[in-house]
Design a protein around this motif. Structure first.
Motif, PDB file in Angstrom:
ATOM      1  N   ILE A  37      -0.209  14.745   4.987  1.00 52.05           N
ATOM      2  CA  ILE A  37      -0.030  15.984   5.728  1.00 52.05           C
ATOM      3  C   ILE A  37      -0.782  17.097   5.018  1.00 52.05           C
ATOM      4  CG2 ILE A  37       2.169  16.474   4.542  1.00 52.05           C
ATOM      5  CD1 ILE A  37       3.108  17.843   7.129  1.00 52.05           C
ATOM      6  N   PRO A  38      -1.598  17.887   5.717  1.00 53.97           N
ATOM      7  CA  PRO A  38      -2.346  18.965   5.073  1.00 53.97           C
ATOM      8  C   PRO A  38      -1.424  19.905   4.290  1.00 53.97           C
ATOM      9  CG  PRO A  38      -3.199  18.595   7.275  1.00 53.97           C
ATOM     10  CD  PRO A  38      -1.977  17.727   7.139  1.00 53.97           C
ATOM     11  N   GLY A  39      -1.879  20.252   3.085  1.00 54.04           N
ATOM     12  CA  GLY A  39      -1.110  21.108   2.197  1.00 54.04           C
ATOM     13  C   GLY A  39      -0.354  20.355   1.129  1.00 54.04           C
ATOM     14  N   SER A  40      -0.223  19.030   1.306  1.00 48.76           N
ATOM     15  CA  SER A  40       0.484  18.194   0.333  1.00 48.76           C
ATOM     16  C   SER A  40      -0.395  16.985   0.059  1.00 48.76           C
ATOM     17  CB  SER A  40       1.841  17.760   0.887  1.00 48.76           C
ATOM     18  OG  SER A  40       2.570  17.048  -0.084  1.00 48.76           O
ATOM     19  N   TYR A  41      -1.047  17.007  -1.098  1.00 54.00           N
ATOM     20  CA  TYR A  41      -2.184  16.116  -1.333  1.00 54.00           C
ATOM     21  C   TYR A  41      -1.769  14.800  -1.994  1.00 54.00           C
ATOM     22  CZ  TYR A  41      -4.061  20.602  -0.159  1.00 54.00           C
ATOM     23  OH  TYR A  41      -4.304  21.785   0.494  1.00 54.00           O
ATOM     24  N   LEU A  42      -1.122  13.972  -1.164  1.00 48.57           N
ATOM     25  CA  LEU A  42      -0.706  12.642  -1.576  1.00 48.57           C
ATOM     26  C   LEU A  42      -0.653  11.769  -0.332  1.00 48.57           C
ATOM     27  CD1 LEU A  42       0.442  10.760  -3.844  1.00 48.57           C
ATOM     28  CD2 LEU A  42       2.718  11.461  -3.072  1.00 48.57           C
ATOM     29  N   VAL A  43      -1.194  10.567  -0.425  1.00 49.47           N
ATOM     30  CA  VAL A  43      -1.085   9.621   0.680  1.00 49.47           C
ATOM     31  C   VAL A  43       0.364   9.139   0.735  1.00 49.47           C
ATOM     32  CG1 VAL A  43      -1.790   7.349   1.510  1.00 49.47           C
ATOM     33  CG2 VAL A  43      -3.502   8.931   0.617  1.00 49.47           C
ATOM     34  N   ARG A  44       1.050   9.447   1.824  1.00 49.51           N
ATOM     35  CA  ARG A  44       2.489   9.189   1.923  1.00 49.51           C
ATOM     36  C   ARG A  44       2.839   8.042   2.870  1.00 49.51           C
ATOM     37  NH1 ARG A  44       5.120  13.124  -0.838  1.00 49.51           N
ATOM     38  NH2 ARG A  44       3.845  14.948  -1.328  1.00 49.51           N
ATOM     39  N   GLU A  45       1.848   7.519   3.569  1.00 50.25           N
ATOM     40  CA  GLU A  45       2.051   6.334   4.407  1.00 50.25           C
ATOM     41  C   GLU A  45       3.196   6.538   5.407  1.00 50.25           C
ATOM     42  OE1 GLU A  45      -0.417   4.774   3.988  1.00 50.25           O
ATOM     43  OE2 GLU A  45      -0.829   4.037   1.987  1.00 50.25           O
ATOM     44  N   PHE A  46       3.058   7.549   6.254  1.00 44.45           N
ATOM     45  CA  PHE A  46       4.111   7.857   7.222  1.00 44.45           C
ATOM     46  C   PHE A  46       4.390   6.688   8.166  1.00 44.45           C
ATOM     47  CE2 PHE A  46       2.184  12.212   6.521  1.00 44.45           C
ATOM     48  CZ  PHE A  46       3.184  12.629   5.658  1.00 44.45           C
ATOM     49  N   ALA A  47       3.399   5.839   8.398  1.00 46.10           N
ATOM     50  CA  ALA A  47       3.575   4.733   9.338  1.00 46.10           C
ATOM     51  C   ALA A  47       4.627   3.734   8.872  1.00 46.10           C
ATOM     52  CB  ALA A  47       2.239   4.020   9.562  1.00 46.10           C
ATOM     53  N   ARG A  48       4.991   3.758   7.601  1.00 48.76           N
ATOM     54  CA  ARG A  48       6.003   2.802   7.117  1.00 48.76           C
ATOM     55  C   ARG A  48       7.362   3.045   7.761  1.00 48.76           C
ATOM     56  NH1 ARG A  48       8.688   4.965   2.175  1.00 48.76           N
ATOM     57  NH2 ARG A  48       7.979   7.105   1.901  1.00 48.76           N
ATOM     58  N   HIS A  49       7.549   4.219   8.373  1.00 45.76           N
ATOM     59  CA  HIS A  49       8.831   4.535   8.997  1.00 45.76           C
ATOM     60  C   HIS A  49       8.844   4.257  10.500  1.00 45.76           C
ATOM     61  CE1 HIS A  49      10.355   6.087   5.301  1.00 45.76           C
ATOM     62  NE2 HIS A  49       9.486   7.065   5.232  1.00 45.76           N
ATOM     63  N   GLN A 351     -11.089  19.533 -12.216  1.00 50.91           N
ATOM     64  CA  GLN A 351     -10.745  18.115 -12.263  1.00 50.91           C
ATOM     65  C   GLN A 351      -9.324  17.879 -11.766  1.00 50.91           C
ATOM     66  OE1 GLN A 351     -11.517  17.726 -16.494  1.00 50.91           O
ATOM     67  NE2 GLN A 351     -13.299  16.420 -16.110  1.00 50.91           N
ATOM     68  N   ALA A 352      -8.401  18.767 -12.157  1.00 51.82           N
ATOM     69  CA  ALA A 352      -7.014  18.629 -11.713  1.00 51.82           C
ATOM     70  C   ALA A 352      -6.913  18.720 -10.197  1.00 51.82           C
ATOM     71  CB  ALA A 352      -6.145  19.703 -12.366  1.00 51.82           C
ATOM     72  N   SER A 353      -7.732  19.582  -9.589  1.00 52.10           N
ATOM     73  CA  SER A 353      -7.759  19.684  -8.132  1.00 52.10           C
ATOM     74  C   SER A 353      -8.202  18.367  -7.512  1.00 52.10           C
ATOM     75  CB  SER A 353      -8.704  20.808  -7.701  1.00 52.10           C
ATOM     76  OG  SER A 353      -8.307  22.064  -8.206  1.00 52.10           O
ATOM     77  N   PHE A 354      -9.270  17.815  -8.036  1.00 53.06           N
ATOM     78  CA  PHE A 354      -9.819  16.570  -7.501  1.00 53.06           C
ATOM     79  C   PHE A 354      -8.825  15.420  -7.660  1.00 53.06           C
ATOM     80  CE2 PHE A 354     -12.667  12.927  -7.196  1.00 53.06           C
ATOM     81  CZ  PHE A 354     -13.544  13.320  -6.195  1.00 53.06           C
ATOM     82  N   ASP A 355      -8.095  15.438  -8.777  1.00 55.74           N
ATOM     83  CA  ASP A 355      -7.162  14.354  -9.098  1.00 55.74           C
ATOM     84  C   ASP A 355      -5.757  14.565  -8.537  1.00 55.74           C
ATOM     85  OD1 ASP A 355      -8.885  12.699 -10.443  1.00 55.74           O
ATOM     86  OD2 ASP A 355      -8.365  13.450 -12.430  1.00 55.74           O
ATOM     87  N   ALA A 356      -5.563  15.605  -7.726  1.00 51.02           N
ATOM     88  CA  ALA A 356      -4.227  15.884  -7.204  1.00 51.02           C
ATOM     89  C   ALA A 356      -3.615  14.661  -6.524  1.00 51.02           C
ATOM     90  CB  ALA A 356      -4.285  17.049  -6.215  1.00 51.02           C
ATOM     91  N   TRP A 357      -4.457  13.876  -5.875  1.00 58.01           N
ATOM     92  CA  TRP A 357      -3.989  12.726  -5.092  1.00 58.01           C
ATOM     93  C   TRP A 357      -3.328  11.656  -5.961  1.00 58.01           C
ATOM     94  CZ3 TRP A 357      -4.184  13.177   0.082  1.00 58.01           C
ATOM     95  CH2 TRP A 357      -5.023  14.158   0.606  1.00 58.01           C
ATOM     96  N   VAL A 358      -3.663  11.600  -7.220  1.00 57.94           N
ATOM     97  CA  VAL A 358      -3.098  10.559  -8.078  1.00 57.94           C
ATOM     98  C   VAL A 358      -2.293  11.113  -9.255  1.00 57.94           C
ATOM     99  CG1 VAL A 358      -4.838   8.834  -7.495  1.00 57.94           C
ATOM    100  CG2 VAL A 358      -5.257  10.383  -9.417  1.00 57.94           C
ATOM    101  N   LYS A 359      -2.368  12.420  -9.479  1.00 56.98           N
ATOM    102  CA  LYS A 359      -1.696  12.962 -10.664  1.00 56.98           C
ATOM    103  C   LYS A 359      -0.635  14.016 -10.341  1.00 56.98           C
ATOM    104  CE  LYS A 359      -5.222  11.868 -14.096  1.00 56.98           C
ATOM    105  NZ  LYS A 359      -6.044  12.351 -15.220  1.00 56.98           N
TER     106      LYS A 359
END
Length: 581
Positions: A37-49, A351-359
């Motif tokens: 979801i835009p604004g929250s930078y993590l793959v959350r896999e909404f389809a699992r629900h 770098q922290a911005s780029f790595d937001a998805w994993v860190k």
């Protein structure tokens, strides 16, 4: 028109039923659900629900083939509308997904609405059904009938969350914009009028900041706040925000002054509202357009989140909710958060911005040693640039944001433009400041050296000093009082705790042969002048460690200079004075 029917299927099982009706489907119609979801930078896999997907054209069953984790393909015949029905499990109380129980419902479109690929630009309609008696609805999506709402396209559809339930509701006007505030979960004694009045001041000040006497880019705005026992957070949208806070931080009738918890809530409101411009209209060029099927990388979160974090508390000052003394205490708190993060010397904010998805969204016991927050350090970069511009007498950071808004054409309010790069930020700084700021951006954004905050703050009459270090600071570890005893949550790189051999998860048993049961015991028994014997338990084993002497500075405190020069006093007064109402 593409139509979604959202029905309460089972409150106790936390299930929503979504029925999607797509007229004139393609012979091979693809459908997919966003993975973030835009604004929250993590793959959350909404389809699992999602579950029990069923596809039909009239009475004919349609073959539905799953292509990957979040995509399906329907084999259609003719122009008869395709109808899909499926269940969505909704039991995430955060602002990012969906929730349903007997007290409340909430959802973001990214969790519910399958995207009809190739048809995203068409109008999309949402109908709600099966709401319990007494439940109300709040959303910024345009109403078109009773419990029916319409968005211009899929991007807008998923940018309007819905709040459902028997919540408190209030309204106010600011800057020509109608604002609505709904609060779920408030306890008796909640002072809604106080919350409305204080929020109105924030909104009016920010609209004036961006538009002067001009029109804001939205006609209506909705705040949705869920008050719970203990949580904090928010997520921005184009004409609304979803917020969550600790119930104890709400204002109460008869409350005097501004308790720290309420200031934290007002800062959150200010932060998310500022995003209406800085990330929803002005946005990273890397996000134009969003690709919701995978990670979208950018190095600019230090600007979009960090600069917003600088302005959130500053607007509490500008609209008169807090004074300069309170503001400088909040500023010192941010400084101490960054200085207490060894990862600031390891990773740049780019770098922290780029790595937001994993860190950033996956913190662990080593996070503080390996990365830096683009929120907190980004806000200090904004401070450093603002004070540098003010000290050179050529402009302010305000002017830089205004220049970016003007130059990006985001001021049209369409949101279709406004995509900016770091080069655009550098160019705006140069136009406002009259010189090249490449060296500052290279060192502060792409480097890991300390920011020159002490001399910059001295230039506006604030002296930088250190308090006496407490036990946890000398130890260099984060400690938690638990029912099982005093436990180590994390250990800072290069600290006395690391040198002694402490590790996350250790339980502190004794210090110099005195039993430890809580943090207060350690504070009373600590002797910073000499090494101490430390007994710890790790995986059911006792370990005897030696805690070395650690001479470190305590927390930073900022105090006004007793006798600033006239020029310094003038700069401080201009920077910290409330804006005219």
């Amino acid at each position: 028109m593409i139509h979604y029917r959202v029905e309460i299927a089972d409150l106790h099982a936390h299930l929503l039923r979504v029925t999607l009706t797509l007229p004139r489907p393609a012979a091979v119609q693809r459908l997919s659900l966003p993975v973030w979801i835009p604004g929250s930078y993590l793959v959350r896999e909404f389809a699992r629900h999602l579950s029990q997907l069923d596809a039909r054209q009239g009475k004919r069953a349609v073959e539905l083939q799953q292509l990957d984790k979040c995509s399906w393909q329907a084999s259609c015949k003719g122009s008869t509308a395709l109808t899909l029905s499926y269940l969505v499990y909704a039991f995430d109380a955060s602002v990012r997904t969906a929730w349903l129980d007997t007290q409340r419902g909430f959802f973001n479109g990214t969790s519910l609405f399958l995207r009809c690929e190739g048809r995203e630009a068409e109008p999309q309609r949402v109908q709600l059904a099966g709401l319990p008696a007494g439940w109300d609805v709040a959303t910024a999506m345009a109403p078109v009938g009773k419990l029916e709402f319409e968005a211009a396209d899929y991007d807008e559809l998923i940018d309007h969350p819905f709040e459902l339930g028997a919540f408190w509701r209030g309204r106010f006007e600011a800057g020509g914009v109608e604002h609505e505030f709904v609060v779920a979960g408030a306890w008796p004694g909640f002072d809604g009028e106080r919350l409305l009045a204080d929020t109105q001041k924030i909104c009016a000040a920010q609209i004036r900041f961006w538009h002067g006497e001009g029109a804001a880019p939205m006609q209506r705005y909705v705040f949705m706040l869920n008050a719970v026992d203990d949580s904090y957070g928010g997520l921005e949208h184009r004409a609304s925000t979803a917020l969550i806070c600790a119930r104890r931080d709400l204002p109460r009738r008869g409350m005097q002054g501004l308790p720290d918890g309420y200031v934290t809530l007002l800062g959150l409101i200010s932060h998310e509202y500022f995003h209406t411009w800085n990330v929803k209209r002005l946005k990273p060029a890397d996000f134009a357009p969003y690709d919701l099927t995978r990670e979208n990388y950018t190095e600019l979160l230090w600007f979009f989140e960090g600069f917003t974090s600088y302005y959130d508390d500053l607007f509490l000052l500008r609209c008169g909710l807090i004074d300069a003394t309170r503001y400088t205490k909040l500023l010192a708190k941010t400084i101490n958060q960054v200085l207490g993060t060894p990862g600031r010397k390891v990773q740049s904010v780019a770098q922290a911005s780029f790595d937001a998805w994993v860190k950033y969204y996956r913190p662990d016991e080593n996070t503080a040693n390996a990365t830096v927050s683009y929120y907190t350090k980004g806000s200090l970069i904004a401070l450093a640039l603002d004070l540098t511009l003010r000290g050179e007498g050529r402009g302010t950071l305000d002017a830089v944001l205004h220049e970016l808004w003007r130059a990006s054409a985001a001021g049209s309010g369409s949101g279709a433009n406004g995509a900016i790069s770091e080069a655009d930020i550098a160019a705006a700084l140069q136009r406002v400041g009259g010189r090249d700021y490449a060296a500052e951006l290279a060192a502060w954004v792409h480097g890991t050296a300390e920011l020159p905050l002490a001399p910059l703050l001295a230039s506006v009459g604030l002296d930088w000093s250190h308090e006496r270090a407490n036990f946890a600071q000398r130890l260099g570890a984060r400690l938690n009082d638990t029912p099982q005893g005093l436990k180590v949550h994390s250990v800072q790189r290069g600290s006395a705790a690391e040198q002694a051999g402490l590790a996350a998860g250790d339980e502190l048993i004794a210090l110099d042969d005195w039993r430890l049961t809580k943090l207060e015991d350690a504070v009373l028994l600590a002797t910073p002048e000499a090494p101490q014997r430390l007994l710890v338990a790790r995986d059911k084993r006792l370990l005897a460690l030696t805690l070395p002497v650690a001479q470190i500075d305590g927390a930073v405190q900022l105090t006004p200079q007793a006798k600033p020069t006239a020029a310094i006093k003038r700069r401080r007064d201009v920077w910290l004075q409330p804006a005219p109402t």
